[in-house]
Write an enzyme that holds these catalytic residues in place. Structure first.
Site, PDB file in Angstrom:
ATOM      1  CG  ASP A  85      -2.025   0.971   1.186  1.00  0.00           C
ATOM      2  OD1 ASP A  85      -2.398   1.386   0.077  1.00  0.00           O
ATOM      3  OD2 ASP A  85      -2.555   1.334   2.259  1.00  0.00           O
ATOM      4  CG  HIS A  86      -0.320   4.869  -0.061  1.00  0.00           C
ATOM      5  ND1 HIS A  86      -0.629   5.948  -0.864  1.00  0.00           N
ATOM      6  CD2 HIS A  86      -1.479   4.469   0.493  1.00  0.00           C
ATOM      7  CE1 HIS A  86      -1.939   6.189  -0.783  1.00  0.00           C
ATOM      8  NE2 HIS A  86      -2.465   5.301   0.032  1.00  0.00           N
ATOM      9  CD  GLU A 137      -3.174   8.331  -4.433  1.00  0.00           C
ATOM     10  OE1 GLU A 137      -3.532   7.308  -3.826  1.00  0.00           O
ATOM     11  OE2 GLU A 137      -2.750   9.342  -3.862  1.00  0.00           O
ATOM     12  CG  HIS A 183      -5.139   7.997   3.522  1.00  0.00           C
ATOM     13  ND1 HIS A 183      -4.255   8.704   2.730  1.00  0.00           N
ATOM     14  CD2 HIS A 183      -5.460   6.883   2.825  1.00  0.00           C
ATOM     15  CE1 HIS A 183      -4.048   8.027   1.603  1.00  0.00           C
ATOM     16  NE2 HIS A 183      -4.767   6.934   1.639  1.00  0.00           N
ATOM     17  CB  THR A 214     -12.560   4.557   7.707  1.00  0.00           C
ATOM     18  OG1 THR A 214     -11.868   3.312   7.764  1.00  0.00           O
ATOM     19  CG2 THR A 214     -13.158   4.849   9.084  1.00  0.00           C
ATOM     20  CB  THR A 236      -9.199   4.756  10.061  1.00  0.00           C
ATOM     21  OG1 THR A 236      -8.090   5.315   9.352  1.00  0.00           O
ATOM     22  CG2 THR A 236      -9.457   5.568  11.315  1.00  0.00           C
TER      23      THR A 236
END
Length: 287
Positions: A85-86, A137, A183, A214, A236
């Protein structure tokens, strides 16, 4: 069942009108809860691992070994992808690929478009040689991811024409356009750019990814799915559910010191939350 890439599971989700959840791993209990939930719901699942989480666990190899071992112990039968992720650089994506990750995200969204495309092309070339899927992204998602903070006011919507160019020139498997999600917890009501989401989907044709799942209302989730969103990231909400339960158990049992007795109930809350999200996203019984 061996770990798989995201490519087939996300194309299937897009075609059939549901989304697969990416649930982030923070420690052993998260991996247990996510895998147990996926098997019970017969849902495909993506286990997201940030660079910070991997470091906390002991490295990319440890994260992969943990998931592999748990899947063998549990007799997992549903499709599971382990996803960086990222990813911050080509080097980090390469490290994850060689450690056994089946999917990676290269996040060069903070770079000029030309540089984003160039590094994404390199990652795709390496990843596809290994049968690994790639997410990219454009724009800036607000909030905090590991140690990177983007103030909501700084979060930039992706430009559809640039999205089309990036996807066409890089051949990524899925794409995360920044369209108003954040986020972490929202400061007020989420305001997703659905018109732009629809335009990006028409221009690119690939499964879209919604970061910051979330706190987004169910009706917005359903609309995003209808517009081609096939992957929704959640972290989260799991963290909050776990923390609340651990605090409750320790408050009610101040003499408790066996971590299994308070972390275990927290793990069950993660599992409950993941199951709820799988049902909300429509991925239950889709394995």
């Amino acid at each position: 069942m061996p770990l798989v890439s995201m490519r087939d599971m996300l194309n299937k989700a897009k075609d059939e009108g549901y989304a697969v959840g990416q649930f982030n791993l923070n420690n052993l209990e998260y991996a247990q809860a996510i895998l147990q939930a996926a098997e019970e719901e017969q849902s495909p699942v993506i286990i997201g691992v940030s660079e910070g989480a991997a470091k906390y666990c002991g490295g990319f190899n440890v994260a992969v070994a943990m998931i592999d071992s748990l899947m063998e112990a549990y007799g997992t039968t549903v499709p599971v992808a382990i996803h960086l992720d990222h990813g911050s650089s080509f080097a980090k994506c390469a490290e994850a690929i060689h450690a056994g990750f089946t999917s990676v995200m290269i996040d060069a969204s903070h770079e000029p478009l030309e540089d984003n495309i160039a590094v994404t092309q390199k990652v795709v070339e390496l990843a596809h040689l290994h049968g690994v899927s790639v997410e990219a992204e454009l724009g800036r998602v607000g909030g905090q991811e590991d140690d990177i903070i983007v103030e909501d006011a700084e979060a930039a919507y992706a430009i559809p024409s640039e999205c089309e160019r990036l996807v066409e020139e890089t051949n990524v498997d899925c794409f995360a356009p920044a369209l108003g999600s954040v986020h972490g917890p929202y400061k007020g009501e989420p305001n997703l750019g659905f018109d732009r989401m629809e335009e990006v989907q028409k221009l690119t044709g690939v499964p879209l990814v919604l970061h910051g799942g979330t706190g987004i209302p169910t009706h917005d989730i359903q609309k995003a799915i209808s517009l081609g969103t096939a992957k929704i990231n959640v972290n989260t909400e799991n963290q909050i559910a776990q923390a609340q339960e651990v605090r409750r158990v320790l408050d009610e049992n101040p003499e408790l010191y066996d971590p299994r007795k308070y972390i275990g109930p927290g793990r069950e809350k993660i599992k409950e939350t993941v199951i709820g999200k799988m049902r909300e996203f429509g991925s239950s019984q889709k394995a």
